[in-house]
Design an enzyme around this catalytic site. Structure first.
Site, PDB file in Angstrom:
ATOM      1  N   LYS A  46       0.882  -1.172   0.000  1.00 52.18           N
ATOM      2  CA  LYS A  46       0.000   0.000   0.000  1.00 52.18           C
ATOM      3  C   LYS A  46       0.924   1.228   0.000  1.00 52.18           C
ATOM      4  CE  LYS A  46      -3.806   2.395   0.833  1.00 52.18           C
ATOM      5  NZ  LYS A  46      -4.740   2.647  -0.272  1.00 52.18           N
ATOM      6  N   ASN A 151       3.987   6.209  -6.949  1.00 48.42           N
ATOM      7  CA  ASN A 151       2.560   6.449  -7.149  1.00 48.42           C
ATOM      8  C   ASN A 151       2.391   7.847  -7.746  1.00 48.42           C
ATOM      9  OD1 ASN A 151      -0.149   7.059  -6.940  1.00 48.42           O
ATOM     10  ND2 ASN A 151      -0.432   5.930  -5.016  1.00 48.42           N
ATOM     11  N   SER A 153      -0.285   8.450  -9.606  1.00 42.50           N
ATOM     12  CA  SER A 153      -1.576   8.143 -10.216  1.00 42.50           C
ATOM     13  C   SER A 153      -2.769   8.116  -9.276  1.00 42.50           C
ATOM     14  CB  SER A 153      -1.461   6.784 -10.908  1.00 42.50           C
ATOM     15  OG  SER A 153      -0.789   5.835 -10.090  1.00 42.50           O
ATOM     16  N   CYS A 154      -2.581   8.385  -7.983  1.00 43.21           N
ATOM     17  CA  CYS A 154      -3.731   8.351  -7.068  1.00 43.21           C
ATOM     18  C   CYS A 154      -4.753   9.402  -7.520  1.00 43.21           C
ATOM     19  CB  CYS A 154      -3.283   8.624  -5.634  1.00 43.21           C
ATOM     20  SG  CYS A 154      -4.690   8.712  -4.521  1.00 43.21           S
ATOM     21  N   LYS A 191       4.054   4.272 -11.684  1.00 44.39           N
ATOM     22  CA  LYS A 191       2.641   3.884 -11.875  1.00 44.39           C
ATOM     23  C   LYS A 191       1.872   5.101 -12.377  1.00 44.39           C
ATOM     24  CE  LYS A 191      -1.235   1.526  -9.633  1.00 44.39           C
ATOM     25  NZ  LYS A 191      -1.675   0.793  -8.432  1.00 44.39           N
ATOM     26  N   ASN A 218      -3.783   2.602 -12.780  1.00 45.47           N
ATOM     27  CA  ASN A 218      -4.445   2.865 -11.504  1.00 45.47           C
ATOM     28  C   ASN A 218      -5.947   2.955 -11.822  1.00 45.47           C
ATOM     29  OD1 ASN A 218      -5.141   3.805  -8.873  1.00 45.47           O
ATOM     30  ND2 ASN A 218      -3.074   4.619  -8.658  1.00 45.47           N
ATOM     31  N   THR A 219      -6.763   3.204 -10.821  1.00 45.23           N
ATOM     32  CA  THR A 219      -8.206   3.277 -11.047  1.00 45.23           C
ATOM     33  C   THR A 219      -8.561   4.465 -11.937  1.00 45.23           C
ATOM     34  OG1 THR A 219      -8.297   4.439  -8.944  1.00 45.23           O
ATOM     35  CG2 THR A 219      -8.916   2.115  -8.925  1.00 45.23           C
TER      36      THR A 219
HETATM   37  C1  LIG Z   1      -9.503   0.399  -2.126  1.00 47.69           C
HETATM   38  C2  LIG Z   1      -8.372   0.631  -3.065  1.00 47.69           C
HETATM   39  C3  LIG Z   1      -7.223   1.264  -2.622  1.00 47.69           C
HETATM   40  C4  LIG Z   1      -6.150   1.503  -3.489  1.00 47.69           C
HETATM   41  N1  LIG Z   1      -5.019   2.108  -3.002  1.00 47.69           N
HETATM   42  C5  LIG Z   1      -3.957   2.288  -3.852  1.00 47.69           C
HETATM   43  C6  LIG Z   1      -2.732   2.824  -3.350  1.00 47.69           C
HETATM   44  O1  LIG Z   1      -2.571   3.124  -2.163  1.00 47.69           O
HETATM   45  N2  LIG Z   1      -1.717   3.005  -4.230  1.00 47.69           N
HETATM   46  C7  LIG Z   1      -1.826   2.670  -5.559  1.00 47.69           C
HETATM   47  O2  LIG Z   1      -0.861   2.837  -6.331  1.00 47.69           O
HETATM   48  N3  LIG Z   1      -2.974   2.133  -6.042  1.00 47.69           N
HETATM   49  C8  LIG Z   1      -4.030   1.932  -5.229  1.00 47.69           C
HETATM   50  N4  LIG Z   1      -5.176   1.350  -5.720  1.00 47.69           N
HETATM   51  C9  LIG Z   1      -5.268   0.988  -7.153  1.00 47.69           C
HETATM   52  C10 LIG Z   1      -4.944  -0.489  -7.392  1.00 47.69           C
HETATM   53  O3  LIG Z   1      -3.607  -0.776  -7.047  1.00 47.69           O
HETATM   54  C11 LIG Z   1      -5.165  -0.878  -8.875  1.00 47.69           C
HETATM   55  O4  LIG Z   1      -4.317  -0.080  -9.687  1.00 47.69           O
HETATM   56  C12 LIG Z   1      -6.611  -0.678  -9.337  1.00 47.69           C
HETATM   57  O5  LIG Z   1      -7.534  -1.062  -8.335  1.00 47.69           O
HETATM   58  C13 LIG Z   1      -6.920  -1.457 -10.621  1.00 47.69           C
HETATM   59  O6  LIG Z   1      -6.763  -2.847 -10.429  1.00 47.69           O
HETATM   60  P1  LIG Z   1      -8.033  -3.857 -10.234  1.00 47.69           P
HETATM   61  O7  LIG Z   1      -8.901  -3.697 -11.439  1.00 47.69           O
HETATM   62  O8  LIG Z   1      -7.414  -5.212 -10.079  1.00 47.69           O
HETATM   63  O9  LIG Z   1      -8.726  -3.399  -8.984  1.00 47.69           O
HETATM   64  C14 LIG Z   1      -6.254   1.110  -4.853  1.00 47.69           C
HETATM   65  C15 LIG Z   1      -7.418   0.465  -5.300  1.00 47.69           C
HETATM   66  C16 LIG Z   1      -8.472   0.212  -4.427  1.00 47.69           C
HETATM   67  C17 LIG Z   1      -9.711  -0.492  -4.942  1.00 47.69           C
END
Ligand SMILES: Cc1cc2nc3c(=O)[nH]c(=O)nc-3n(C[C@H](O)[C@H](O)[C@H](O)COP(=O)(O)O)c2cc1C
Length: 373
Positions: A46, A151, A153-154, A191, A218-219
């Site tokens: 994380k 990171n 990309s948040c 990322k 990232n999302t």
């Molecule tokens: C609840 C949650 C918290 C996340 N926290 C981070 C984070 O702290 N740092 C990061 O780089 N990505 C974070 N992500 C993004 C994920 O690492 C990933 O890039 C994204 O969810 C897409 O993958 P998936 O389709 O498998 O969920 C988070 C995603 C979720 C759902």
């Protein structure tokens, strides 16, 4: 013939190419240990930062579900639904660097062969902020982190010099990567956010700064849906919402499109694919487009928090696929569909007349009836 699942990515050997992405599954020592025991080839922690983090007063993540016999998608729990996506507005780790440091040492001592990538984040608005990147990088690598993931990309940052706001600025991407590379003794992955016009430009900026790999996606920035009865957002605090991120099945094709753009433009570079992976057939897309590793978040969150069944199905699926196709390593099939994504005019038309992507006068057929689009 039994295929070898191990891969070497940015100079690091992984027992298999499947990592837990930076997110709740990797937010604690116990989760990371469980993940290694379950068989994940690596984890990305994380994201660790130096600024104070306080999450919203309510749920940080919910899941959108679809009903087979109606077009409805909703976060409301109901029977007989299928997962559509995750939606979250969770910030980076709320545990400070001092909490992470001894734990990274302990985990690496116990699992020296397993790969631990430290995800880090700081600002970029001043020299002091840039030095924070170096502080995070040196602290994590000194404790045994095998690589660093920046990171950039948040999607939930108010600060203009942080998270995806860095990932939208090619100059800042290069500067931050370069600053970390100045002190890094381990590979540095950047990322990126999918929320830009042409992600190839951001990837180039990261490589210009010295990045060893790109991680994507990232999302995707998004907001919750409004309930038609209550007229409230399905997820809110005191009726208010803010920017959050969509993950899970819904983003798989979108994330693949971003990845295809990058792996085609920069075929000699390394890419770690994320977005919508729950089983091998989905990870396979990323490999066929050229990725050397893949990462999973949403699917793992829904499977005992760290995805013991997901990693088993990924490794079993990869082994069965390699055996069926006669491949002995990932390198035998990595990137073999990268060149199949072409410009529109290269797709065959039903008649012999050439189509030039709209550039040349072809004359329009007399239209009777409904146009295609
Ligand atoms: C609840 C949650 C918290 C996340 N926290 C981070 C984070 O702290 N740092 C990061 O780089 N990505 C974070 N992500 C993004 C994920 O690492 C990933 O890039 C994204 O969810 C897409 O993958 P998936 O389709 O498998 O969920 C988070 C995603 C979720 C759902």
């Amino acid at each position: 013939m039994t295929g070898d699942l191990s891969v070497t990515f940015t100079g690091i050997r992984f027992e298999n190419p499947f990592l837990l992405a930076s997110a709740p599954p990797t937010e604690s020592e116990s989760n990371i240990v469980k993940a290694f025991e379950a068989g994940w080839g690596g984890v990305v922690t994380k994201t660790i930062g130096l600024h104070p983090v306080v999450n919203v007063d309510g749920p940080k993540t919910k899941f959108l579900r679809a009903t087979p016999d109606s077009p409805r998608i909703s976060m409301q729990k109901r029977p007989g639904t299928a997962l559509h996506s995750s939606w979250n507005w969770e910030l980076i780790s709320d545990k400070p660097l001092d909490w992470w440091v001894p734990r990274i040492t302990k985990i690496k001592k116990a699992y020296p062969q397993r790969i631990l990538v430290a995800s880090i984040m700081a600002g970029s608005g001043s020299d002091d902020e840039l030095r924070n990147w170096q502080k995070l990088a040196t602290a994590c690598q000194a404790e045994g982190a095998d690589a660093l993931e920046l990171n950039l990309s948040c999607p939930h940052m108010d600060r203009k010099d942080m998270g995806s706001n860095i990932g939208k600025d090619q100059g800042l991407i290069s500067i931050v990567t370069e600053v970390v590379k100045e002190v890094a003794k381990v590979p540095v992955w950047a990322k990126l956010t999918p929320s830009t016009t042409d992600i190839v430009e951001e990837a180039r900026a990261a490589f210009l700064g010295g990045a060893d790999a790109i991680t994507s996606s990232n999302t995707f920035p998004s907001i919750p849906l409004i309930d038609p009865e209550t007229l409230e957002f399905e997820m809110n605090v005191d009726g208010l919402v803010s920017s959050g991120g969509l993950g899970g099945p819904a983003i798989l094709p979108q994330s693949l499109a971003k990845m295809a753009q990058m792996t085609q433009a920069l075929p000699d570079h390394s890419f770690s694919g994320i977005g919508g992976i729950a089983e091998f057939s989905q990870a396979l897309n990323y490999f066929l487009l050229g990725c050397g590793t893949t990462q999973v978040c949403t699917a793992a969150m829904l499977d005992h928090a760290i995805g013991p069944n997901i990693i088993k199905s990924l490794t079993d699926g990869m082994r069965a696929f390699m055996e069926a196709k006669g491949y002995s390593t990932l390198e035998d099939f990595r990137g073999i569909r990268r060149d199949r994504v072409v410009t529109h005019s290269k797709i065959r038309r039903p008649d012999a007349k050439a189509y030039h992507g709209g550039y040349e006068t072809e004359g329009y057929a007399a239209t009777t009836g409904t146009p295609d689009r």
